[in-house]
Write a protein that holds these residues in place. Structure first.
Motif, PDB file in Angstrom:
ATOM      1  N   SER A  31       0.904  -1.364  -0.063  1.00 12.55           N
ATOM      2  CA  SER A  31      -0.064   0.084   0.067  1.00 12.55           C
ATOM      3  C   SER A  31       1.025   1.304   0.085  1.00 12.55           C
ATOM      4  CB  SER A  31      -1.008   0.131   1.108  1.00 12.55           C
ATOM      5  OG  SER A  31      -0.210   0.175   2.472  1.00 12.55           O
ATOM      6  N   GLN A  32       2.138   1.137   0.818  1.00 12.93           N
ATOM      7  CA  GLN A  32       2.805   2.356   0.634  1.00 12.93           C
ATOM      8  C   GLN A  32       3.581   2.831  -0.412  1.00 12.93           C
ATOM      9  OE1 GLN A  32       4.980   2.728   4.857  1.00 12.93           O
ATOM     10  NE2 GLN A  32       4.075   0.782   4.954  1.00 12.93           N
ATOM     11  N   ARG A  33       4.095   1.532  -1.224  1.00 13.67           N
ATOM     12  CA  ARG A  33       4.686   1.544  -2.389  1.00 13.67           C
ATOM     13  C   ARG A  33       3.699   2.139  -3.674  1.00 13.67           C
ATOM     14  NH1 ARG A  33       8.275  -3.087  -4.650  1.00 13.67           N
ATOM     15  NH2 ARG A  33       8.952  -1.337  -5.838  1.00 13.67           N
ATOM     16  N   ILE A  34       2.520   1.683  -3.517  1.00 16.36           N
ATOM     17  CA  ILE A  34       1.346   2.199  -4.398  1.00 16.36           C
ATOM     18  C   ILE A  34       1.555   3.867  -4.223  1.00 16.36           C
ATOM     19  CG2 ILE A  34      -0.981   2.216  -5.022  1.00 16.36           C
ATOM     20  CD1 ILE A  34      -1.096  -0.873  -4.143  1.00 16.36           C
ATOM     21  N   VAL A  35       1.065   4.043  -3.238  1.00 16.79           N
ATOM     22  CA  VAL A  35       1.073   5.713  -3.114  1.00 16.79           C
ATOM     23  C   VAL A  35       2.249   6.190  -3.197  1.00 16.79           C
ATOM     24  CG1 VAL A  35       0.588   7.393  -1.316  1.00 16.79           C
ATOM     25  CG2 VAL A  35      -0.642   5.305  -1.118  1.00 16.79           C
ATOM     26  N   LEU A  36       3.496   5.865  -2.985  1.00 17.40           N
ATOM     27  CA  LEU A  36       4.675   6.620  -3.032  1.00 17.40           C
ATOM     28  C   LEU A  36       5.027   6.697  -4.617  1.00 17.40           C
ATOM     29  CD1 LEU A  36       7.555   7.753  -2.484  1.00 17.40           C
ATOM     30  CD2 LEU A  36       8.348   5.346  -2.186  1.00 17.40           C
ATOM     31  N   HIS A  37       4.748   5.706  -5.442  1.00 14.51           N
ATOM     32  CA  HIS A  37       5.225   5.579  -6.843  1.00 14.51           C
ATOM     33  C   HIS A  37       4.050   6.419  -7.621  1.00 14.51           C
ATOM     34  CE1 HIS A  37       8.181   2.685  -5.625  1.00 14.51           C
ATOM     35  NE2 HIS A  37       8.645   2.911  -6.711  1.00 14.51           N
ATOM     36  N   VAL A  38       2.690   6.403  -7.157  1.00 15.55           N
ATOM     37  CA  VAL A  38       1.750   7.346  -7.846  1.00 15.55           C
ATOM     38  C   VAL A  38       2.279   8.722  -7.713  1.00 15.55           C
ATOM     39  CG1 VAL A  38      -0.526   8.372  -7.560  1.00 15.55           C
ATOM     40  CG2 VAL A  38      -0.108   5.941  -7.813  1.00 15.55           C
ATOM     41  N   LEU A  39       2.823   9.153  -6.646  1.00 13.63           N
ATOM     42  CA  LEU A  39       3.296  10.540  -6.402  1.00 13.63           C
ATOM     43  C   LEU A  39       4.634  10.627  -7.376  1.00 13.63           C
ATOM     44  CD1 LEU A  39       2.950  11.050  -2.681  1.00 13.63           C
ATOM     45  CD2 LEU A  39       1.849  12.196  -4.399  1.00 13.63           C
ATOM     46  N   LEU A  40       5.466   9.611  -7.618  1.00  9.78           N
ATOM     47  CA  LEU A  40       6.586   9.696  -8.310  1.00  9.78           C
ATOM     48  C   LEU A  40       6.274   9.620  -9.657  1.00  9.78           C
ATOM     49  CD1 LEU A  40       9.147   7.005  -6.497  1.00  9.78           C
ATOM     50  CD2 LEU A  40       9.107   9.917  -6.380  1.00  9.78           C
ATOM     51  N   ALA A  41       5.239   9.122 -10.119  1.00  6.77           N
ATOM     52  CA  ALA A  41       4.868   9.047 -11.521  1.00  6.77           C
ATOM     53  C   ALA A  41       4.290  10.443 -11.886  1.00  6.77           C
ATOM     54  CB  ALA A  41       3.728   8.031 -11.672  1.00  6.77           C
ATOM     55  N   SER A  42       3.509  11.157 -10.824  1.00  6.90           N
ATOM     56  CA  SER A  42       3.043  12.449 -11.068  1.00  6.90           C
ATOM     57  C   SER A  42       4.082  13.350 -11.275  1.00  6.90           C
ATOM     58  CB  SER A  42       2.129  13.032  -9.956  1.00  6.90           C
ATOM     59  OG  SER A  42       3.039  13.212  -8.947  1.00  6.90           O
ATOM     60  N   HIS A  43       5.402  13.365 -10.926  1.00  5.93           N
ATOM     61  CA  HIS A  43       6.303  14.204 -11.182  1.00  5.93           C
ATOM     62  C   HIS A  43       7.492  13.485 -12.432  1.00  5.93           C
ATOM     63  CE1 HIS A  43       5.379  15.135  -6.947  1.00  5.93           C
ATOM     64  NE2 HIS A  43       5.827  16.436  -7.268  1.00  5.93           N
ATOM     65  N   GLY A  44       6.844  12.805 -13.093  1.00  7.45           N
ATOM     66  CA  GLY A  44       7.456  12.231 -14.150  1.00  7.45           C
ATOM     67  C   GLY A  44       8.395  11.337 -13.873  1.00  7.45           C
ATOM     68  N   GLU A  45       8.558  10.439 -12.960  1.00  7.39           N
ATOM     69  CA  GLU A  45       9.722   9.536 -12.643  1.00  7.39           C
ATOM     70  C   GLU A  45       9.399   8.445 -13.676  1.00  7.39           C
ATOM     71  OE1 GLU A  45      12.730   7.845 -10.752  1.00  7.39           O
ATOM     72  OE2 GLU A  45      12.116   9.924 -10.538  1.00  7.39           O
ATOM     73  N   PRO A  46      10.550   7.973 -14.610  1.00  7.53           N
ATOM     74  CA  PRO A  46      10.415   7.089 -15.186  1.00  7.53           C
ATOM     75  C   PRO A  46      10.147   5.609 -14.835  1.00  7.53           C
ATOM     76  CG  PRO A  46      12.311   8.484 -15.725  1.00  7.53           C
ATOM     77  CD  PRO A  46      11.763   8.747 -14.435  1.00  7.53           C
ATOM     78  N   GLY A  47       9.281   4.839 -15.073  1.00  4.70           N
ATOM     79  CA  GLY A  47       8.948   3.466 -14.495  1.00  4.70           C
ATOM     80  C   GLY A  47       8.228   3.503 -13.504  1.00  4.70           C
ATOM     81  N   ALA A  48       7.759   4.543 -12.842  1.00  6.95           N
ATOM     82  CA  ALA A  48       7.119   4.543 -11.511  1.00  6.95           C
ATOM     83  C   ALA A  48       5.713   4.176 -11.706  1.00  6.95           C
ATOM     84  CB  ALA A  48       7.039   6.058 -10.959  1.00  6.95           C
ATOM     85  N   LEU A  49       5.237   4.439 -12.969  1.00  7.47           N
ATOM     86  CA  LEU A  49       3.691   3.871 -13.277  1.00  7.47           C
ATOM     87  C   LEU A  49       3.669   2.280 -13.352  1.00  7.47           C
ATOM     88  CD1 LEU A  49       1.127   5.345 -13.236  1.00  7.47           C
ATOM     89  CD2 LEU A  49       1.418   5.329 -15.872  1.00  7.47           C
ATOM     90  N   ALA A  50       4.716   1.685 -13.993  1.00  8.16           N
ATOM     91  CA  ALA A  50       4.864   0.472 -14.147  1.00  8.16           C
ATOM     92  C   ALA A  50       4.807  -0.284 -12.691  1.00  8.16           C
ATOM     93  CB  ALA A  50       5.933  -0.026 -14.876  1.00  8.16           C
ATOM     94  N   VAL A  51       5.610   0.250 -11.763  1.00  5.99           N
ATOM     95  CA  VAL A  51       5.712  -0.236 -10.455  1.00  5.99           C
ATOM     96  C   VAL A  51       4.481  -0.056  -9.872  1.00  5.99           C
ATOM     97  CG1 VAL A  51       6.832   0.065  -8.132  1.00  5.99           C
ATOM     98  CG2 VAL A  51       8.176   0.292 -10.377  1.00  5.99           C
ATOM     99  N   VAL A  52       3.675   0.846 -10.064  1.00 10.05           N
ATOM    100  CA  VAL A  52       2.257   1.008  -9.337  1.00 10.05           C
ATOM    101  C   VAL A  52       1.325  -0.022  -9.852  1.00 10.05           C
ATOM    102  CG1 VAL A  52       0.294   2.355  -9.138  1.00 10.05           C
ATOM    103  CG2 VAL A  52       2.585   3.608  -8.984  1.00 10.05           C
TER     104      VAL A  52
END
Length: 237
Positions: A31-52
């Motif tokens: 659950s924590q990883r999901i929220v964290l990587h959604v935030l990272l994806a919103s800032h354009g972090e490559p690969g974050a959306l795939a992790v989510v």
């Protein structure tokens, strides 16, 4: 989410509950990883959306297994867990809601929707309450484990008490047999050998009981039985 086929509480082993504890603990991390990587994806972090997406798929599948069970897991198997998942805490509904919020956030990020910021804010708002709920679920499984351990200990104590009583009666019979053999003189010598062997067997049985059931020597029931066996009453006349 449909409810699983009911499983009797007594049919669930400690090993299975250990697996459930591990799964529920992993849910907290996911659950924590999901929220964290959604935030990272919103800032354009490559690969974050795939992790989510990967974490979200695992999170949803694990929740379904915890609630409905599978070939190896029982699902929600006790009244305490049913109350937690489907009662006042509404764990099942709240977890499903978190999954829905996460899916909406992912869809908004993928489509670059103008609603993405709103969807992400809704997901983030769920993070802390959900983490507390997932912790409560893990604690509930740990309580189930303690219940099984206590029931096992009670069964061990009952068996120790029963075996202790049997051993005490056997000791009395062996003592009376030795008395009878002594009274029989030379005619009772062979019988006396048998009773001595019987006494040795009883002694070994006592030691085995104590080593398996109460290796620390603190079992009250065993101590009481040992005290009784130390002073058997001869009844042969």
């Amino acid at each position: 989410m449909k409810h699983q086929t009911q499983t009797r509480h007594d049919d669930v082993s400690g090993q299975v509950i250990g697996a459930l504890i591990n799964l529920s603990g992993r849910q907290r991390m996911l659950s924590q990883r999901i929220v964290l990587h959604v935030l990272l994806a919103s800032h354009g972090e490559p690969g974050a959306l795939a992790v989510v997406k990967d974490c979200l798929a695992t999170f949803a599948a694990t929740h379904a297994e915890l609630v409905n069970g599978n070939a190896h897991l029982p699902g929600v198997f006790s009244d305490a867990l049913r109350q937690l998942y489907f009662g006042t805490r509404r764990a099942d509904d709240r977890i499903q809601q978190f999954i829905a919020y996460a899916n909406h956030a992912v869809a908004s990020l993928e489509s670059d929707s103008i609603d993405a910021r709103e969807e992400i804010a809704a997901l983030v708002a769920q993070a802390t309450p959900l983490l507390e709920l997932l912790q409560a679920i893990t604690l509930a499984y740990q309580n189930e484990m303690r219940g099984i351990e206590m029931a096992s200990l009670r069964r061990q104590n009952e068996i120790a008490e029963q075996l202790g009583n049997i051993s005490m009666q056997a000791n009395i019979v062996a003592l009376n047999a030795r008395i009878a053999a002594a009274r029989a003189g030379q005619f009772g010598r062979e019988f006396a050998v048998i009773t001595t062997v019987l006494a040795d067997i009883i002694k070994e049985m006592d030691q085995l009981i104590h080593s398996v059931v109460d290796p620390s020597g603190t079992n009250d029931a065993s101590r009481r039985s040992s005290a009784q066996r130390a002073a058997p009453v001869a009844t042969a006349g």
